[in-house]
Scaffold this active site. Sequence first.
Site, short mmCIF file in Angstrom:
data_model
loop_
_atom_site.label_atom_id
_atom_site.label_comp_id
_atom_site.label_asym_id
_atom_site.label_seq_id
_atom_site.Cartn_x
_atom_site.Cartn_y
_atom_site.Cartn_z
N LYS A 1 -16.93 -42.39 27.50
CA LYS A 1 -17.79 -42.63 28.65
C LYS A 1 -19.18 -42.07 28.42
O LYS A 1 -20.17 -42.66 28.83
CB LYS A 1 -17.17 -42.01 29.90
CG LYS A 1 -16.05 -42.86 30.49
CD LYS A 1 -15.42 -42.19 31.69
CE LYS A 1 -14.53 -41.06 31.23
NZ LYS A 1 -13.74 -40.46 32.31
N ARG B 1 -4.06 -42.18 21.45
CA ARG B 1 -5.16 -42.86 22.14
C ARG B 1 -5.26 -44.27 21.61
O ARG B 1 -4.90 -44.52 20.47
CB ARG B 1 -6.51 -42.23 21.77
CG ARG B 1 -6.80 -40.88 22.20
CD ARG B 1 -8.21 -40.51 21.78
NE ARG B 1 -9.18 -40.93 22.78
CZ ARG B 1 -9.36 -40.28 23.92
NH1 ARG B 1 -8.68 -39.22 24.20
NH2 ARG B 1 -10.24 -40.70 24.79
N GLU C 1 -11.45 -38.90 35.21
CA GLU C 1 -12.58 -38.10 35.66
C GLU C 1 -13.66 -39.09 36.11
O GLU C 1 -14.04 -39.97 35.34
CB GLU C 1 -13.11 -37.22 34.53
CG GLU C 1 -14.23 -36.34 35.03
CD GLU C 1 -14.83 -35.43 33.97
OE1 GLU C 1 -14.35 -35.41 32.83
OE2 GLU C 1 -15.82 -34.75 34.31
P1 ATP Z 1 -13.70 -40.44 27.65
O1 ATP Z 1 -13.84 -39.71 26.38
O2 ATP Z 1 -13.95 -41.88 27.50
O3 ATP Z 1 -14.52 -39.83 28.75
P2 ATP Z 1 -11.46 -39.17 28.82
O4 ATP Z 1 -10.11 -39.00 28.26
O5 ATP Z 1 -12.33 -37.97 28.90
O6 ATP Z 1 -12.18 -40.33 28.04
P3 ATP Z 1 -10.57 -39.43 31.50
O7 ATP Z 1 -11.27 -40.01 32.67
O8 ATP Z 1 -10.32 -37.99 31.50
O9 ATP Z 1 -11.42 -39.84 30.22
O10 ATP Z 1 -9.25 -40.25 31.22
C1 ATP Z 1 -8.31 -40.64 32.19
C2 ATP Z 1 -7.02 -40.90 31.49
O11 ATP Z 1 -7.18 -41.94 30.53
C3 ATP Z 1 -6.53 -39.67 30.74
O12 ATP Z 1 -5.15 -39.52 30.99
C4 ATP Z 1 -6.80 -40.01 29.30
O13 ATP Z 1 -5.86 -39.43 28.45
C5 ATP Z 1 -6.68 -41.52 29.29
N1 ATP Z 1 -7.46 -42.10 28.21
C6 ATP Z 1 -8.79 -41.99 28.02
N2 ATP Z 1 -9.17 -42.63 26.90
C7 ATP Z 1 -8.05 -43.18 26.38
C8 ATP Z 1 -7.77 -43.96 25.22
N3 ATP Z 1 -8.72 -44.31 24.37
N4 ATP Z 1 -6.48 -44.34 25.00
C9 ATP Z 1 -5.51 -44.00 25.86
N5 ATP Z 1 -5.70 -43.25 26.96
C10 ATP Z 1 -6.95 -42.85 27.22
MG MG Z 2 -13.33 -36.62 29.86
#
Ligand code: ATP
Ligand code: MG
Length: 566
Positions: free
Chosen positions: A283, A273, A48
């Site tokens: 983020k 994760r 995202e």
């Molecule tokens: P955040 O909470 O940091 O915003 P998010 O999962 O909402 O993380 P996205 O941009 O939606 O952020 O993530 C893109 C991809 O990265 C998704 O497939 C998500 O599952 C993966 N991802 C995000 N954080 C992690 C993590 N800590 N370990 C493994 N994969 C991750």
């Molecule tokens: Mg997110």
Amino acid sequence: MSELINWQNPITQMETKKESRNFIDLIIEEDLSNKKNESRVHTRFPPEPNGYMHIGHVKSVCVNFGTASKYGGKTNLRFDDTNPIAEDVEYVESIKKDIEWLGFKWDGAVLFASNYFDQLHEFAITLIKKGKAYVDDSSAEEIAAMKGTPTVPGTESPFRDRSIEENLDLFKRMKEGEFDEGTKVLRAKIDMSNSNMHLRDPLMYRIRKAKHHQTGSTWNIYPMYDWAHGLSDSIEGITHSICTLEFEVHRPLYEWFLNELEVFCPQQIEMARLNLSYTIMSKRRLKKLVELNHVNGWDDPRMPTVSGMRRRGYPAVSLRNFANRVGVARRNHVIDVSLLEFSVRETLNKTAPRVMAVLDPIKLIITNYPEGQVEQLTMINNPEDETQGSRQVPFSRDLYIEREDFMEDPPKKFFRLGIGRNVRLKGAYIINCHDVVKNDNGEVTEIHCTYYPESKSGSDTSGVKAKGTLHFVSIPHAIDAEVRLYDRLFMDEAPMSHKDRDFLEFLNPDSLSVITAKVEPHLKRVNPLDSFQFMRKGYFAVDADSTPEHIVFNRTVTLRDGWKKK
Ligand code: ATP
Ligand code: MG
């Protein structure tokens, strides 16, 4: 400065390969042996664009791109841009740059969920026509109240049984912008008493009168993640949709949407994760650190972002090796951040030239060395890699050494310099200290030594013994460099784990100190991101702020893990 990957660079060929297969590999191998999906392997990385990529995303990138490439497949980069309010093209650009820097290439063009907004809208109409979706006038609070709890079934909305015609009409008017935000939503009609809360008539669309970074003001309604994500995967023919464990409970909904629409259904696979000690990885919270000026931007070298780690001097291959070491698991756990630092040292040990820099200088005079004489010492750049050759380092009567390398009256185990003690200067001579000069406060300001002319490194016939070797910089040749000493941003192992306490309370007040160091003249010509080992001190990378007139180094990592003892 070029950020492009140089494929000739030995760093990119230093990958530590792990031959064992993880559970995702086993699923894919099984699918390949069954010729499922015409034996295609197609993954996607779906960020995202609401912030910069962090080390958690690095794991996801490495798993998605790494797994596909292992099986001759492809990986799409698809921005999950369904929430125009939090998103921005600045984030889109940074994420693209970071993935390329990590060494991966997505298949074809950069994709956006918003590319499919028209198709998603058509699919929504299909569901309405099947009687499987309805427009609900309830407020967000009313919908939440009707949702029930995991143990108490939800209640059906009074708008649930609207006619197909009325739903089609209202949905059309939602799209055309007739209604205000929050007054109507489109919901799937599934089961308000399902034990899986995600199946209790989940939202598909909400009204948002916001300008979108890709579609401008075309849309007044925006799809929810669960609706957009599975359909985007399906449209792109993704075979294996890898996500993190918290999406396991979303899988029935992912499959429900695609099966109701009778379209291709990829296999969703959940993995743990990445969680790292001493690190926050959301983020939203990283953005808070930036906005409250606890750090100097998303690429501050203390940030666990890809741009921060790059600026700090972490090599891309170290991040890939780290992700490989962590591997993929089905259970959440916390990885020690020292494993990441280990991966960084491991690369830099092989790649970073050794140089001499004195971080906390004190003057040392060799009283029996001819004034004005300069010798050029030949020093090997990297004992781990002879192709890096050697360089000339000037030696003279007046030198800087590290203040902590001298004690007037040292204990026996102190193998550095003290009055009456011998020590070798790296690549040069053995010296003996005979005197010091002090200021009015009684602090040592100059150390006076004599040298043994026969003790030169490489041709030592002096027979004199010295236990320690010190680095030094010749005063008339020294240049000043700003050095930014970074330490961990958080003092606490798990800053998010404290109930009733904000993670900001655990910021390390000493995470940055700035000093002026004396460095050898060889470092006059450096480029941003060049990495060096300052002998006995750690690894340092040239910062983006550096200019030939004002050289700036970031401490990437110390030579040893100083936190183990603490
Ligand atoms: P955040 O909470 O940091 O915003 P998010 O999962 O909402 O993380 P996205 O941009 O939606 O952020 O993530 C893109 C991809 O990265 C998704 O497939 C998500 O599952 C993966 N991802 C995000 N954080 C992690 C993590 N800590 N370990 C493994 N994969 C991750
Ligand atoms: Mg997110």
